[in-house]
Motif scaffolding. Structure first.
Motif, PDB file in Angstrom:
ATOM      1  N   UNK A   6       0.719  -1.230  -0.090  1.00 28.29           N
ATOM      2  CA  UNK A   6       0.000   0.107  -0.092  1.00 28.29           C
ATOM      3  C   UNK A   6       0.869   1.231  -0.128  1.00 28.29           C
ATOM      4  N   UNK A   7       1.866   1.329   0.822  1.00 27.23           N
ATOM      5  CA  UNK A   7       2.448   2.709   1.232  1.00 27.23           C
ATOM      6  C   UNK A   7       3.430   3.055  -0.126  1.00 27.23           C
ATOM      7  N   UNK A   8       3.834   2.075  -0.872  1.00 19.88           N
ATOM      8  CA  UNK A   8       4.827   2.718  -2.060  1.00 19.88           C
ATOM      9  C   UNK A   8       3.832   3.048  -3.085  1.00 19.88           C
ATOM     10  N   UNK A   9       2.399   2.367  -3.421  1.00 18.44           N
ATOM     11  CA  UNK A   9       1.527   2.935  -4.282  1.00 18.44           C
ATOM     12  C   UNK A   9       1.112   4.248  -4.121  1.00 18.44           C
ATOM     13  N   UNK A  10       0.660   4.365  -2.649  1.00 20.44           N
ATOM     14  CA  UNK A  10       0.344   5.759  -2.422  1.00 20.44           C
ATOM     15  C   UNK A  10       1.302   6.844  -2.795  1.00 20.44           C
ATOM     16  N   UNK A  11       2.289   6.484  -2.129  1.00 22.21           N
ATOM     17  CA  UNK A  11       3.404   7.433  -2.397  1.00 22.21           C
ATOM     18  C   UNK A  11       3.734   7.925  -3.943  1.00 22.21           C
ATOM     19  N   UNK A  12       3.705   6.642  -4.969  1.00 16.91           N
ATOM     20  CA  UNK A  12       4.155   6.998  -6.323  1.00 16.91           C
ATOM     21  C   UNK A  12       2.904   7.904  -6.847  1.00 16.91           C
ATOM     22  N   UNK A  13       1.635   7.622  -6.404  1.00 15.59           N
ATOM     23  CA  UNK A  13       0.442   8.236  -7.070  1.00 15.59           C
ATOM     24  C   UNK A  13       0.407   9.923  -6.248  1.00 15.59           C
ATOM     25  N   UNK A  14       1.388  10.095  -5.300  1.00 18.11           N
ATOM     26  CA  UNK A  14       1.353  11.425  -4.983  1.00 18.11           C
ATOM     27  C   UNK A  14       0.017  11.406  -3.648  1.00 18.11           C
ATOM     28  N   UNK A  71      -6.946   7.208   2.697  1.00 19.89           N
ATOM     29  CA  UNK A  71      -6.163   7.496   1.524  1.00 19.89           C
ATOM     30  C   UNK A  71      -6.852   8.618   0.892  1.00 19.89           C
ATOM     31  N   UNK A  72      -6.019   9.664   0.708  1.00 21.02           N
ATOM     32  CA  UNK A  72      -6.747  10.818   0.211  1.00 21.02           C
ATOM     33  C   UNK A  72      -5.793  11.246  -1.235  1.00 21.02           C
ATOM     34  N   UNK A  73      -6.652  11.768  -2.079  1.00 19.62           N
ATOM     35  CA  UNK A  73      -5.795  12.104  -3.383  1.00 19.62           C
ATOM     36  C   UNK A  73      -6.694  13.253  -4.125  1.00 19.62           C
ATOM     37  N   UNK A  74      -6.313  14.498  -3.560  1.00 25.20           N
ATOM     38  CA  UNK A  74      -7.174  15.661  -4.416  1.00 25.20           C
ATOM     39  C   UNK A  74      -8.433  15.592  -3.453  1.00 25.20           C
ATOM     40  N   UNK A  75      -9.763  15.615  -4.212  1.00 27.34           N
ATOM     41  CA  UNK A  75     -11.031  15.540  -3.657  1.00 27.34           C
ATOM     42  C   UNK A  75     -11.652  14.094  -3.444  1.00 27.34           C
ATOM     43  N   UNK A  76     -10.718  13.096  -3.813  1.00 27.23           N
ATOM     44  CA  UNK A  76     -11.038  11.850  -3.729  1.00 27.23           C
ATOM     45  C   UNK A  76     -10.512  11.062  -2.306  1.00 27.23           C
ATOM     46  N   UNK A  77     -11.106  10.079  -1.924  1.00 29.18           N
ATOM     47  CA  UNK A  77     -10.860   9.220  -0.687  1.00 29.18           C
ATOM     48  C   UNK A  77     -11.257   7.964  -0.806  1.00 29.18           C
ATOM     49  N   UNK A  78     -10.287   7.242  -0.198  1.00 34.19           N
ATOM     50  CA  UNK A  78     -10.677   5.646  -0.077  1.00 34.19           C
ATOM     51  C   UNK A  78     -10.253   5.237   1.458  1.00 34.19           C
ATOM     52  N   UNK A  79     -11.317   4.743   1.884  1.00 31.85           N
ATOM     53  CA  UNK A  79     -11.012   4.115   3.537  1.00 31.85           C
ATOM     54  C   UNK A  79     -11.366   2.693   3.545  1.00 31.85           C
ATOM     55  N   UNK A 113      -8.555  -1.498  -7.113  1.00 29.63           N
ATOM     56  CA  UNK A 113      -9.492  -1.125  -6.549  1.00 29.63           C
ATOM     57  C   UNK A 113      -8.894   0.399  -5.826  1.00 29.63           C
ATOM     58  N   UNK A 114      -7.606   0.296  -5.275  1.00 20.94           N
ATOM     59  CA  UNK A 114      -7.244   1.565  -4.777  1.00 20.94           C
ATOM     60  C   UNK A 114      -6.846   2.563  -6.114  1.00 20.94           C
ATOM     61  N   UNK A 115      -6.356   2.267  -6.970  1.00 26.20           N
ATOM     62  CA  UNK A 115      -6.009   3.178  -8.125  1.00 26.20           C
ATOM     63  C   UNK A 115      -7.396   3.853  -8.732  1.00 26.20           C
ATOM     64  N   UNK A 116      -8.040   3.031  -9.169  1.00 27.83           N
ATOM     65  CA  UNK A 116      -9.340   3.257  -9.755  1.00 27.83           C
ATOM     66  C   UNK A 116     -10.190   4.248  -8.731  1.00 27.83           C
ATOM     67  N   UNK A 117     -10.176   3.930  -7.447  1.00 30.32           N
ATOM     68  CA  UNK A 117     -10.794   4.633  -6.221  1.00 30.32           C
ATOM     69  C   UNK A 117     -10.444   5.972  -6.248  1.00 30.32           C
ATOM     70  N   UNK A 118      -8.851   6.305  -6.538  1.00 29.12           N
ATOM     71  CA  UNK A 118      -8.250   7.504  -6.416  1.00 29.12           C
ATOM     72  C   UNK A 118      -8.455   8.253  -7.875  1.00 29.12           C
ATOM     73  N   UNK A 119      -9.031   7.645  -8.760  1.00 31.52           N
ATOM     74  CA  UNK A 119      -9.365   8.266 -10.071  1.00 31.52           C
ATOM     75  C   UNK A 119      -8.159   7.939 -11.167  1.00 31.52           C
ATOM     76  N   UNK A 120      -7.370   6.993 -11.095  1.00 28.69           N
ATOM     77  CA  UNK A 120      -6.379   6.644 -11.805  1.00 28.69           C
ATOM     78  C   UNK A 120      -7.031   5.491 -12.752  1.00 28.69           C
TER      79      UNK A 120
END
Length: 376
Positions: A60-68, A81-89, A123-130
């Motif tokens: 988890x940690x490294x993917x979150x870091x790479x996406x910023x 996890x938060x990315x801009x206006x998006x969030x995953x819990x 799931x994590x990537x698409x949840x953050x809009x990637x």
């Protein structure tokens, strides 16, 4: 006797753990590649794998870091996890998650493997809009976010970002320079020529041949990766010498398969309690021709987990004419130029395989070194 007792206890412990946590599968033999916004991710220890629900799990940690994105652990065990206006819990071992305020049910849960939190990548990537794309030929997942896609990046055929600044001094020898590969990998020197009178064909020239295409190079990459998966995955408890030796055949120049030497090494593994782990990551864009054969620069990372012998713990060093002692529990990392050859005439391109008695420590000497601070 003491060593045998320790092995028996270790085997029993491993069996009990497996029986009690069957929902956590072992990692795939050949690691899955992950490219985030054009940059290949280098996983230090825990590798991506496909779980029993056919979902790609990643640290988890490294993917979150790479996406910023940002990662927060709540006191109740909740991961946010938060990315801009998006969030995953989500929570470990739970199929319930919340994406942008909406509760959903997952088909596989986040788990902990050897102290690392592993999560379903898509799931994590698409949840953050990637966007997520699976490249089956390269055995790689490509993740791109909207900002990166709109920047019109200059990517190679494998979706990796081509660098145009801070270039190595020998840039002209390569087809191009990758953003996620250090300059040291480009300038470290070539494999020693057997016939110095025959000029070397650098990658910049080799890639002008239309046969240097993804289809052929992907085949070469697969053979190198699978070849070194066999080399680095030996285990004295499970290896069968004759079967293991023959397993190399699909990945080598078949006319150079040295079954006798490999059987002898496998027997050495059994008799000396040798157990290894590691993997190889070939760089197809870093392929050149020398002495009538192709060389593909490949990053390797491996370690000896267990061994009674002081030498010959790796097939590479067992075959070598000199002694290389590898420390137990220490990760080794570096680049080697893997030799590819074929005896097939007419259309040889799809048939290149790893050459007989290829040696990591010859290609070139000194590149593969101990990693500081990485021990069992």
């Amino acid at each position: 006797m003491l060593l045998l007792r320790k092995r028996l206890l270790a085997g029993l412990a491993a069996l009990l753990i497996a029986l009690s946590s069957g929902s956590i599968p072992a990692a795939a033999d050949v690691p899955i590649g992950v490219i985030v916004n054009g940059l290949k991710v280098a996983f230090a220890d825990a590798q991506p794998y496909v779980d029993i629900n056919n979902r790609t799990m990643v640290p988890l940690r490294i993917i979150v870091q790479k996406l910023g994105a940002t990662l927060q652990w709540q006191s109740n065990g909740r991961i946010e996890i938060k990315y801009g206006q998006r969030s995953v819990a989500l929570r470990l071992n739970s199929l319930q998650a919340v994406v942008n305020g909406k509760r959903i049910t997952l088909d596989t849960s986040a788990v902990q493997v050897e102290g690392r939190t592993m999560v379903p990548l898509r799931f994590i990537s698409e949840g953050l809009g990637a966007k997520v794309r699976w490249d089956s030929e390269a055995y790689t997942v490509l993740i791109t976010d909207e900002v990166f896609a709109k920047s019109s990046p200059n990517l190679d055929a494998w979706g990796r970002l081509i660098r145009t600044e801070r270039l190595p001094g020998n840039t002209g020898e390569w087809a191009y320079v990758l953003e996620d590969v250090s300059n040291s990998a480009y300038i470290m020197g070539y494999r020693k020529q057997i016939n110095p009178a025959s000029p070397r064909m650098p990658a910049s020239e080799a890639f002008q041949n239309p046969n240097f295409n993804r289809e052929n190079l992907d085949q070469w990459v697969k053979r190198i990766r699978n070849y070194y998966d066999l080399v680095f995955s030996v285990d004295y408890r499970t290896i069968d010498p004759s079967t293991w030796a023959e397993s190399f055949r699909p990945y080598m120049n078949s006319s150079s398969l040295d079954s006798i030497t490999r059987v002898q090494y496998a027997e050495w593994v059994q008799n000396n309690g040798i157990r290894l782990e590691g993997w190889a990551e070939p760089e197809p864009s870093m392929t050149y021709m020398q002495d009538g054969k192709y060389m593909m620069r490949t990053m390797v990372r491996f370690r000896v987990l267990e061994a009674d012998a002081d030498y010959g713990t790796l097939l590479d060093t067992f075959q070598a004419s000199y002694e290389v002692k590898l420390k137990i529990g220490v990760w080794y990392r570096g680049y080697a130029d893997i030799v590819l050859s074929t005896n097939v005439s007419g259309d040889p391109w799809p048939h290149y395989g790893v050459e007989l008695h290829d040696h990591l420590f010859f290609t070139p000497v000194g590149s593969i070194q101990e990693e500081v601070g990485e021990q069992l």
